[in-house]
Scaffold this active site. Structure first.
Site: not given
Ligand code: CO
Length: 222
Positions: A42, A44, A46, A98, A101
């Site tokens: 992803c 993302d 993090r 994750h 998400c």
């Molecule tokens: Co995500």
């Protein structure tokens, strides 16, 4: 927050650190890449691939998008898989989702998300495929976590559906496809232990692309 100017400062610090560890680090880095892993995760911020896997530059080929999707009309992800399999000869392909998400959460909301609709449709399709199981989970957070896992499984299955992966595995015995989920609360990577060979065998009743006819177009095998 790190300011824009500080980034270049941090870059120089990182260069000094890496060079102190190995004076030829960047010389070796520039020479070639021979990663064993392709990571599809992803976007993302993090969930940074190298850090969570403890790998150095050069050790993992990375593709990231919203909710780690492997869509069969997305030339971007298909090109990455094709390059990683045919030219880098990666031994493992990992689809890593994750918990928490945002993309998966958005797909769970029954509303019009504008330009995101066609992208989120892939996740809504995963929901539909597993609607019985998901509807049986009464706790909304648990259902959300389970959809994250099922999405990883389906996207890993989409990787296995590609001709490049099927042909390479038949000829060389790799790559093997894995499904992982990263837990933001603990930093722990969870292996979903998907059974690659069983999934491959199962889907090949419909998606077998290892036949002679498809080998004529070897260069275009997605
Ligand atoms: Co995500």
């Amino acid at each position: 927050m790190v300011s824009y100017e500080q980034i270049f400062e941090k870059n120089r610090e990182w260069v000094a650190e890496m060079t102190a560890r190995d004076s030829e680090f960047f010389e070796k880095l520039a020479r070639d890449q021979t990663p064993d892993y392709l990571y599809i995760g992803c976007s993302d911020s993090r969930v940074p691939a190298n850090e969570i896997m403890g790998l150095e530059p050069g050790e993992v080929f990375v593709h990231r998008n919203v909710a780690n999707l492997v869509n069969n009309t997305d030339l971007n992800v298909l090109s990455v898989i094709n390059f990683a399999v045919k030219h880098l000869s990666v031994k493992h392909i990992i689809v890593c989702g994750h918990y928490n998400c945002g993309g998966v959460k958005a797909a769970m909301q029954p509303k019009d998300m504008g330009i995101l609709n066609p992208w989120l449709r892939n996740i809504r399709d995963v929901y539909r495929l597993h609607a019985d199981e998901l509807h049986s989970i009464t706790d909304e957070h648990e259902r959300y976590n389970r959809l994250v896992e099922l999405n990883v499984r389906e996207q890993a299955t989409n990787v296995i559906k590609t001709a490049g992966v099927q042909k390479s595995f038949r000829k060389k015995g790799y790559p093997v496809v894995h499904g992982w989920v990263f837990d933001l609360h603990t930093g722990i990577l969870k292996d979903l232990n998907i059974n690659f060979e069983a999934i491959l065998k199962d889907i090949q009743s419909i998606y077998d692309l290892t036949g002679i006819a498809s080998e004529i177009n070897e260069d275009f095998d997605n």
